[in-house]
Motif scaffolding. Structure first.
Motif, PDB file in Angstrom:
ATOM      1  N   TYR A 195       1.775  13.434   4.853  1.00 11.22           N
ATOM      2  CA  TYR A 195       2.854  13.239   5.811  1.00 11.22           C
ATOM      3  C   TYR A 195       3.682  12.050   5.375  1.00 11.22           C
ATOM      4  CZ  TYR A 195       0.387  16.201   9.165  1.00 11.22           C
ATOM      5  OH  TYR A 195      -0.210  17.249   9.794  1.00 11.22           O
ATOM      6  N   VAL A 196       4.943  12.044   5.758  1.00 11.92           N
ATOM      7  CA  VAL A 196       5.806  10.889   5.560  1.00 11.92           C
ATOM      8  C   VAL A 196       6.310  10.484   6.937  1.00 11.92           C
ATOM      9  CG1 VAL A 196       7.887   9.977   4.464  1.00 11.92           C
ATOM     10  CG2 VAL A 196       6.525  11.730   3.289  1.00 11.92           C
ATOM     11  N   ASP A 197       5.932   9.281   7.359  1.00  7.26           N
ATOM     12  CA  ASP A 197       6.413   8.744   8.632  1.00  7.26           C
ATOM     13  C   ASP A 197       7.664   7.922   8.366  1.00  7.26           C
ATOM     14  OD1 ASP A 197       4.191   9.754  10.002  1.00  7.26           O
ATOM     15  OD2 ASP A 197       3.025   7.938   9.595  1.00  7.26           O
ATOM     16  N   LEU A 198       8.676   8.106   9.192  1.00  8.23           N
ATOM     17  CA  LEU A 198       9.927   7.354   9.074  1.00  8.23           C
ATOM     18  C   LEU A 198      10.206   6.661  10.402  1.00  8.23           C
ATOM     19  CD1 LEU A 198      12.081  10.188   7.468  1.00  8.23           C
ATOM     20  CD2 LEU A 198      10.911   8.341   6.270  1.00  8.23           C
ATOM     21  N   ALA A 199      10.690   5.426  10.335  1.00  3.85           N
ATOM     22  CA  ALA A 199      11.047   4.710  11.559  1.00  3.85           C
ATOM     23  C   ALA A 199      12.155   3.715  11.263  1.00  3.85           C
ATOM     24  CB  ALA A 199       9.845   3.975  12.125  1.00  3.85           C
ATOM     25  N   VAL A 200      12.979   3.492  12.253  1.00  8.01           N
ATOM     26  CA  VAL A 200      13.979   2.425  12.201  1.00  8.01           C
ATOM     27  C   VAL A 200      13.787   1.608  13.468  1.00  8.01           C
ATOM     28  CG1 VAL A 200      16.438   1.854  12.183  1.00  8.01           C
ATOM     29  CG2 VAL A 200      15.592   3.810  10.861  1.00  8.01           C
ATOM     30  N   VAL A 201      13.587   0.305  13.286  1.00  8.19           N
ATOM     31  CA  VAL A 201      13.331  -0.582  14.410  1.00  8.19           C
ATOM     32  C   VAL A 201      14.476  -1.589  14.501  1.00  8.19           C
ATOM     33  CG1 VAL A 201      11.681  -2.190  15.439  1.00  8.19           C
ATOM     34  CG2 VAL A 201      10.862  -0.312  13.972  1.00  8.19           C
ATOM     35  N   PRO A 202      15.343  -1.462  15.511  1.00 10.91           N
ATOM     36  CA  PRO A 202      16.457  -2.404  15.661  1.00 10.91           C
ATOM     37  C   PRO A 202      15.956  -3.826  15.942  1.00 10.91           C
ATOM     38  CG  PRO A 202      16.801  -0.439  17.000  1.00 10.91           C
ATOM     39  CD  PRO A 202      15.385  -0.394  16.502  1.00 10.91           C
ATOM     40  N   ALA A 206      20.864  -8.184   9.522  1.00 11.96           N
ATOM     41  CA  ALA A 206      20.858  -8.306  10.983  1.00 11.96           C
ATOM     42  C   ALA A 206      19.439  -8.316  11.552  1.00 11.96           C
ATOM     43  CB  ALA A 206      21.655  -7.162  11.608  1.00 11.96           C
ATOM     44  N   GLY A 207      18.427  -8.033  10.716  1.00 12.44           N
ATOM     45  CA  GLY A 207      17.051  -8.036  11.179  1.00 12.44           C
ATOM     46  C   GLY A 207      16.491  -6.681  11.554  1.00 12.44           C
ATOM     47  N   ASP A 208      17.271  -5.617  11.390  1.00  8.60           N
ATOM     48  CA  ASP A 208      16.759  -4.266  11.636  1.00  8.60           C
ATOM     49  C   ASP A 208      15.770  -3.919  10.517  1.00  8.60           C
ATOM     50  OD1 ASP A 208      18.600  -4.016  13.783  1.00  8.60           O
ATOM     51  OD2 ASP A 208      20.149  -3.380  12.373  1.00  8.60           O
ATOM     52  N   VAL A 209      14.734  -3.158  10.845  1.00  5.65           N
ATOM     53  CA  VAL A 209      13.711  -2.808   9.856  1.00  5.65           C
ATOM     54  C   VAL A 209      13.604  -1.293   9.751  1.00  5.65           C
ATOM     55  CG1 VAL A 209      11.262  -2.958   9.240  1.00  5.65           C
ATOM     56  CG2 VAL A 209      12.387  -4.900  10.320  1.00  5.65           C
ATOM     57  N   ALA A 210      13.594  -0.804   8.511  1.00  6.49           N
ATOM     58  CA  ALA A 210      13.337   0.608   8.246  1.00  6.49           C
ATOM     59  C   ALA A 210      11.956   0.699   7.602  1.00  6.49           C
ATOM     60  CB  ALA A 210      14.397   1.182   7.321  1.00  6.49           C
ATOM     61  N   LEU A 211      11.192   1.726   7.994  1.00  8.15           N
ATOM     62  CA  LEU A 211       9.831   1.915   7.486  1.00  8.15           C
ATOM     63  C   LEU A 211       9.656   3.328   6.957  1.00  8.15           C
ATOM     64  CD1 LEU A 211       8.422   0.541  10.764  1.00  8.15           C
ATOM     65  CD2 LEU A 211       7.873  -0.539   8.614  1.00  8.15           C
ATOM     66  N   VAL A 212       8.940   3.439   5.850  1.00  7.76           N
ATOM     67  CA  VAL A 212       8.533   4.735   5.302  1.00  7.76           C
ATOM     68  C   VAL A 212       7.056   4.586   4.972  1.00  7.76           C
ATOM     69  CG1 VAL A 212       8.825   6.398   3.422  1.00  7.76           C
ATOM     70  CG2 VAL A 212      10.812   5.163   4.297  1.00  7.76           C
ATOM     71  N   ARG A 213       6.229   5.499   5.487  1.00  9.96           N
ATOM     72  CA  ARG A 213       4.784   5.419   5.247  1.00  9.96           C
ATOM     73  C   ARG A 213       4.241   6.797   4.887  1.00  9.96           C
ATOM     74  NH1 ARG A 213      -0.479   5.349   8.197  1.00  9.96           N
ATOM     75  NH2 ARG A 213       0.589   6.442   9.852  1.00  9.96           N
ATOM     76  N   PHE A 214       3.398   6.840   3.875  1.00  7.96           N
ATOM     77  CA  PHE A 214       2.768   8.070   3.420  1.00  7.96           C
ATOM     78  C   PHE A 214       1.295   8.058   3.810  1.00  7.96           C
ATOM     79  CE2 PHE A 214       6.324   7.215   0.734  1.00  7.96           C
ATOM     80  CZ  PHE A 214       6.851   8.450   0.394  1.00  7.96           C
ATOM     81  N   HIS A 215       0.781   9.195   4.285  1.00  4.70           N
ATOM     82  CA  HIS A 215      -0.660   9.305   4.522  1.00  4.70           C
ATOM     83  C   HIS A 215      -1.115  10.744   4.335  1.00  4.70           C
ATOM     84  CE1 HIS A 215      -0.155  10.767   8.726  1.00  4.70           C
ATOM     85  NE2 HIS A 215       0.904  10.010   8.674  1.00  4.70           N
ATOM     86  N   SER A 216      -2.388  10.871   3.971  1.00  9.02           N
ATOM     87  CA  SER A 216      -2.964  12.164   3.605  1.00  9.02           C
ATOM     88  C   SER A 216      -3.015  13.119   4.790  1.00  9.02           C
ATOM     89  CB  SER A 216      -4.371  11.960   3.070  1.00  9.02           C
ATOM     90  OG  SER A 216      -4.976  13.204   2.802  1.00  9.02           O
ATOM     91  N   ALA A 217      -2.765  14.389   4.483  1.00  6.79           N
ATOM     92  CA  ALA A 217      -2.870  15.443   5.487  1.00  6.79           C
ATOM     93  C   ALA A 217      -3.677  16.611   4.952  1.00  6.79           C
ATOM     94  CB  ALA A 217      -1.477  15.921   5.886  1.00  6.79           C
ATOM     95  N   GLY A 267       0.834  -1.208   0.000  1.00  6.50           N
ATOM     96  CA  GLY A 267       0.000   0.000   0.000  1.00  6.50           C
ATOM     97  C   GLY A 267       0.860   1.246   0.000  1.00  6.50           C
ATOM     98  N   SER A 268       0.724   2.068   1.034  1.00  7.16           N
ATOM     99  CA  SER A 268       1.513   3.295   1.120  1.00  7.16           C
ATOM    100  C   SER A 268       2.698   3.146   2.075  1.00  7.16           C
ATOM    101  CB  SER A 268       0.625   4.455   1.583  1.00  7.16           C
ATOM    102  OG  SER A 268       0.117   4.193   2.873  1.00  7.16           O
ATOM    103  N   ARG A 269       3.010   1.897   2.451  1.00  7.22           N
ATOM    104  CA  ARG A 269       4.116   1.637   3.377  1.00  7.22           C
ATOM    105  C   ARG A 269       5.221   0.862   2.668  1.00  7.22           C
ATOM    106  NH1 ARG A 269       2.866  -2.168   8.223  1.00  7.22           N
ATOM    107  NH2 ARG A 269       3.117  -3.681   6.564  1.00  7.22           N
ATOM    108  N   PHE A 270       6.453   1.292   2.898  1.00  4.12           N
ATOM    109  CA  PHE A 270       7.626   0.615   2.359  1.00  4.12           C
ATOM    110  C   PHE A 270       8.481   0.133   3.522  1.00  4.12           C
ATOM    111  CE2 PHE A 270       6.221   3.480  -0.878  1.00  4.12           C
ATOM    112  CZ  PHE A 270       6.470   2.836  -2.076  1.00  4.12           C
ATOM    113  N   THR A 271       9.044  -1.066   3.392  1.00  2.61           N
ATOM    114  CA  THR A 271       9.922  -1.591   4.435  1.00  2.61           C
ATOM    115  C   THR A 271      11.181  -2.151   3.809  1.00  2.61           C
ATOM    116  OG1 THR A 271       8.879  -3.779   4.394  1.00  2.61           O
ATOM    117  CG2 THR A 271       8.044  -2.205   6.013  1.00  2.61           C
TER     118      THR A 271
END
Length: 87
Positions: free
Chosen positions: A63-70, A41-52, A32-36
């Protein structure tokens, strides 16, 4: 004034035309609007778009949400039984 359905379509079009090709070329996967992207090593990066976009304004904003999950944190979080985690 753009309807919420039209804004969603415009954002999806933007993602498909400009964002997805670049991220996929660098190993990201799309849902959908989320990329991973998961590292070896199993770390995950996330980018998600949603309407504002406010309903009474012209144009489309998002908006663009960014996250890194170790990996270590994910392992603990899953073990603790916490819901809603990207696996």
């Amino acid at each position: 004034m753009a309807s919420s359905g039209r804004r969603a379509q415009e954002i999806a079009g933007f993602i498909g035309e400009y964002v997805a090709p670049v991220l996929r070329a660098h190993g990201w996967t799309r849902s959908g609007s989320r990329f991973t992207r998961t590292t070896r090593a199993g770390d995950v990066a996330l980018v998600r778009f949603h309407s504002a976009s406010p309903g009474n304004q012209p144009g489309v904003a998002f908006y663009v949400d960014l996250a890194v999950v170790p990996a270590l944190w994910r392992k603990w979080y899953v073990h603790a039984g916490s819901p809603g985690l990207v696996r």
